[in-house]
Design an enzyme around this catalytic site. Structure first.
Site, PDB file in Angstrom:
ATOM      1  N   HIS A   1     -10.687   3.866  -1.488  1.00  0.00           N
ATOM      2  CA  HIS A   1     -10.620   4.254  -2.902  1.00  0.00           C
ATOM      3  C   HIS A   1     -11.007   3.098  -3.811  1.00  0.00           C
ATOM      4  O   HIS A   1     -11.069   1.957  -3.373  1.00  0.00           O
ATOM      5  CB  HIS A   1      -9.205   4.726  -3.251  1.00  0.00           C
TER       6      HIS A   1
ATOM      7  N   ASP B   1      -1.456  -1.762  -7.582  1.00  0.00           N
ATOM      8  CA  ASP B   1      -0.957  -1.559  -6.224  1.00  0.00           C
ATOM      9  C   ASP B   1      -1.137  -2.858  -5.410  1.00  0.00           C
ATOM     10  O   ASP B   1      -1.682  -2.846  -4.304  1.00  0.00           O
ATOM     11  CB  ASP B   1      -1.678  -0.379  -5.552  1.00  0.00           C
TER      12      ASP B   1
ATOM     13  N   HIS C   1       3.459  -7.008   3.865  1.00  0.00           N
ATOM     14  CA  HIS C   1       3.727  -6.675   2.462  1.00  0.00           C
ATOM     15  C   HIS C   1       4.175  -5.223   2.298  1.00  0.00           C
ATOM     16  O   HIS C   1       4.671  -4.851   1.254  1.00  0.00           O
ATOM     17  CB  HIS C   1       2.475  -6.937   1.625  1.00  0.00           C
TER      18      HIS C   1
ATOM     19  N   ARG D   1     -10.072  -7.042   6.924  1.00  0.00           N
ATOM     20  CA  ARG D   1      -9.007  -6.051   7.095  1.00  0.00           C
ATOM     21  C   ARG D   1      -9.430  -4.798   6.324  1.00  0.00           C
ATOM     22  O   ARG D   1      -9.520  -4.808   5.099  1.00  0.00           O
ATOM     23  CB  ARG D   1      -7.689  -6.583   6.534  1.00  0.00           C
TER      24      ARG D   1
ATOM     25  N   ASP E   1      -8.711  -1.649   4.761  1.00  0.00           N
ATOM     26  CA  ASP E   1      -7.498  -1.019   4.249  1.00  0.00           C
ATOM     27  C   ASP E   1      -7.566   0.500   4.419  1.00  0.00           C
ATOM     28  O   ASP E   1      -8.591   1.122   4.092  1.00  0.00           O
ATOM     29  CB  ASP E   1      -7.368  -1.376   2.765  1.00  0.00           C
TER      30      ASP E   1
ATOM     31  N   GLU F   1      -6.574  -1.180   9.372  1.00  0.00           N
ATOM     32  CA  GLU F   1      -5.159  -1.059   8.982  1.00  0.00           C
ATOM     33  C   GLU F   1      -4.749   0.406   9.040  1.00  0.00           C
ATOM     34  O   GLU F   1      -4.634   1.078   8.028  1.00  0.00           O
ATOM     35  CB  GLU F   1      -4.938  -1.643   7.581  1.00  0.00           C
TER      36      GLU F   1
ATOM     37  N   ARG G   1       8.598  -2.222  -2.670  1.00  0.00           N
ATOM     38  CA  ARG G   1       8.009  -3.133  -1.681  1.00  0.00           C
ATOM     39  C   ARG G   1       7.908  -4.553  -2.245  1.00  0.00           C
ATOM     40  O   ARG G   1       7.798  -5.515  -1.497  1.00  0.00           O
ATOM     41  CB  ARG G   1       6.614  -2.638  -1.264  1.00  0.00           C
TER      42      ARG G   1
HETATM   43  C1  GLC Z   1      -2.581  -0.023   2.516  1.00  0.00           C
HETATM   44  C2  GLC Z   1      -1.912  -1.237   1.908  1.00  0.00           C
HETATM   45  C3  GLC Z   1      -0.862  -0.788   0.947  1.00  0.00           C
HETATM   46  C4  GLC Z   1      -1.505   0.049  -0.148  1.00  0.00           C
HETATM   47  C5  GLC Z   1      -2.329   1.191   0.465  1.00  0.00           C
HETATM   48  C6  GLC Z   1      -3.233   1.815  -0.555  1.00  0.00           C
HETATM   49  O1  GLC Z   1      -1.725   0.727   3.270  1.00  0.00           O
HETATM   50  O2  GLC Z   1      -1.388  -2.043   2.909  1.00  0.00           O
HETATM   51  O3  GLC Z   1      -0.170  -1.864   0.381  1.00  0.00           O
HETATM   52  O4  GLC Z   1      -0.522   0.577  -0.982  1.00  0.00           O
HETATM   53  O5  GLC Z   1      -3.172   0.740   1.504  1.00  0.00           O
HETATM   54  O6  GLC Z   1      -4.330   0.983  -0.821  1.00  0.00           O
END
Ligand code: GLC
Length: 647
Positions: free
Chosen positions: A183, A140, A394, A281, A283, A325, A519
């Protein structure tokens, strides 16, 4: 715990570590004592019922002490400097870029070699996309971490990162890294042990023998990747259990009801902080707390955990700011800055994802009213907290702003979103955009949008068709979008490649580890040979104009985010206008989202109650007399102006 015994307990733990009488140790101890009541009460409100809560609380304090002890002296100095400066992160002189080290510069060392290029553009803040070990094909984009402390060998080593950090420090550049809090990869050591049946590590995740609880959860939880990863649980054959996997099947959600998980992740966070990261950041913080019967997003406990993280950082590594985020609805996003007692004490930054999406909305419709309808909510952030502003990143573009905002502009929400999706995915014949729908949910018809800034603005199509006029229009749109995000309050972060007008990169389709996720089309591999050969004419124009915009932003102090923004009443629905004002400077920033010439009455400039007779446009570098020549200010299609009141 009462204040007195809390302090006694902390003093005892600190004494075991023999802190010296050095000023840095003393300052740490003072911060620890000053914040201990808040930390204890946040911890208590989450883990108050846990049978080992006292023991775990002590481990939490010990974790902070060791983070402080292993912090380099130079970083402690930077901490002090930032504390003295106060709100260092609000400066208009900071302009960022997000990049994948491999796709931008091959690896970490390659990025080091490109620092001159970035400096030339004006970038002084780098967000390096996930660097830590992540299984190829199940990564990912690096957000499925299998080792939080080992750089993925494809990108380099910790030594390379240290070397890059030093080069960046020499150039006074800030660094941001991701911390994937929600995670781990299913190949992380904890997950492997859980798979093998170790109950201690099974308690690190949400694991169930049967479908009873998973079904209860699923009934109320939305799906994040309905096409590639439907549902929120994955059956794991090895241990015959259902594991919560909100994102992809290979990303296992951590169980934060277990204090051992929180402490282990806090320790990982300190590891990043001690690498010298300026902004972390976080996530996907919206997802870190789960309760059956809810969407499992934005729950109050998620905020308590974030506040707890922030207070711990504030004590041990105070120079580190947090970006949450959370890509969530406008009313929810504000909560990530902290509320009540914790207003301004949760995340220092959040993405202004609503504004980003609304700029794409206005660009497609030529109408700024939906954007304006959102602002009364977005303006209410506490002092000291700020936005990351951006046009692309991204991820996909979600259209998650409120229906009421769309309706208040006179549009029907369902039809309006349908129009936007068709416009940007290239489904409507008269649209110049080349993008694609991402994560279409067949049950709800929801979808988001993929595509690069340049392609969504029409450059890919215009270049293919060798249409000179269309190319000019696309470039003008790109600059309009960037200018708006640079002039709003907050720190702008460009997405790498956008400064060169990179169009969609379809090479991901040949890679089975990526082809299921479109993406990747807007995560280009930079072709430096081509760039250096100087053949990308459109790209060069975009680069030079972006560079100019950045230098304008840096020299205008009114653009630092002091909450000093007001939106001009729209005398013309095609034009968005903001006033940025400090006692020494007043700026009128105007953006024409329409493909036609638009007229703005001079009356709009009088709204603030201050007389203006002369304006200087920092973009065109021309003076203008208010009310002279024309009755209106005339804005060309997709034009913008950065007007300073000079008389
Ligand atoms: C955040 C990231 C994204 C990712 C998701 C799961 O939203 O920006 O790219 O798929 O987390 O980790």
């Amino acid at each position: 715990m009462y204040q007195h015994s809390l302090h006694q307990n902390i003093s005892r733990l600190v004494e075991n570590h023999r802190l010296t009488k050095e000023p840095a140790d003393f300052a740490f101890y003072t911060r620890l004592i000053a914040n201990s009541a808040a930390i204890a009460s946040l911890f208590e409100s989450i883990y108050g019922d846990h049978p080992q809560k006292e023991e775990k609380f002590n481990v939490l304090i010990e974790t902070m002490i060791s983070a402080h002890l292993s912090r380099r002296a130079a970083l402690k100095k930077t901490d002090e400097k930032k504390l003295e400066q106060g709100n260092w992160h609000l400066s208009q002189e900071i302009v960022g870029m997000s990049l994948y080290v491999d796709r931008f510069g091959e690896n970490i060392q390659g990025v080091d070699k490109r620092l001159d290029y970035l400096n030339d553009l004006g970038i002084n803040f780098l967000h390096l996309m996930p660097l830590f070990e992540s299984p190829e094909g199940e990564s990912d984009g690096g957000y499925a971490v299998s080792d939080f402390r080992k750089i993925d060998p494809r990108f380099g080593s910790l030594d390379d990162l240290h070397a890059l950090k030093l080069s960046m420090e020499n150039r006074q550049m800030y660094l941001m890294l991701d911390f994937v809090l929600n995670h781990t990869s299913h190949r992380h050591e904890w997950a492997m042990k859980a798979k093998a049946g170790d109950p201690h590590y099974q308690d690190f995740y949400y694991m169930y023998d049967d479908r009873q609880l998973p079904d209860q959860f699923d009934a109320a939880m939305p799906e994040i990747f309905p096409e590639s990863s439907p549902g929120n649980f994955t059956y794991v054959k090895e241990c015959r259990q259902w594991v919560m996997t909100v994102f992809h099947h290979y990303q296992w959600d951590l169980n934060y009801t277990n204090p051992a998980v929180f402490i282990a992740m806090l320790d990982n966070l300190f590891f990043y902080a001690n690498l010298g990261v300026d902004i972390v950041r976080i996530d996907a913080p919206a997802f870190i707390w789960k309760r059956p019967g809810t969407s499992c997003q934005n729950l109050p406990e998620a905020h308590t955990l974030l506040c707890l993280l922030k207070q711990c950082l504030q004590v041990a590594t105070p120079g580190v700011a947090l970006l949450g985020e959370a890509i969530v609805a406008p009313a929810e996003i504000m909560k990530y800055f902290g509320e009540g007692l914790y207003a301004g004490r949760e995340c220092d930054f959040a993405y202004n994802a609503t504004q980003m999406a609304l700029q794409w909305d206005a660009l497609a419709t030529g109408d700024t009213r939906v954007m304006l309808a959102a602002q009364h909510l977005l303006m209410r952030k506490p002092p000291g907290a700020s936005w990351i502003t951006y046009t692309r990143c991204h991820d996909d573009i979600g259209l998650g702003y409120d229906d009421s905002m769309i309706a208040s502009a006179g549009f029907q929400p369902y039809e309006h979103r349908k129009f936007l999706k068709e416009y940007y995915s290239g489904a409507s014949a008269d649209s110049p955009a080349t993008g694609a729908l991402f994560s279409v949910n067949p049950k709800t018809q929801d979808a988001r949008i993929s595509g690069s800034l340049a392609s969504l603005c029409g450059l890919e199509k215009a270049q293919k068709e060798h249409a000179a006029d269309a190319r000019n229009i696309a470039i003008q749109k790109i600059l309009l979008m960037q200018a708006h995000s640079f002039l709003l309050g907050g720190i702008p972060i460009l997405f790498y490649g956008d400064e060169q007008g990179a169009v969609n990169d379809y090479s991901y389709l040949a890679d089975p580890g990526k082809s299921y996720d479109n993406r990747w089309m807007h995560r280009p591999i930079i072709d430096w040979k081509k760039w250096e050969a100087g053949k990308n004419e459109d790209g060069k124009r975009i680069f030079l104009s972006t560079k100019k915009l950045i230098s304008i932003r840096k020299k205008l102090p009114a653009l630092a985010d002091r909450g000093n923004i007001s939106w001009i009443t729209p005398h013309n629905i095609h034009i968005a206008g903001i006033i940025r004002e400090i006692p020494e400077q007043r700026l009128y920033c105007l953006f024409n989202y329409s493909n036609r010439t638009a007229y703005l009455t001079w009356f709009a400039f009088k709204e603030s109650g201050k007389a203006v007779t002369r304006l200087f446009d920092h973009w065109t570098e021309k003076d203008m007399e208010v009310g002279q020549d024309h009755d209106y200010l005339i804005l060309a299609p997709y034009a913008f102006h950065i007007l300073e009141a000079v008389g």
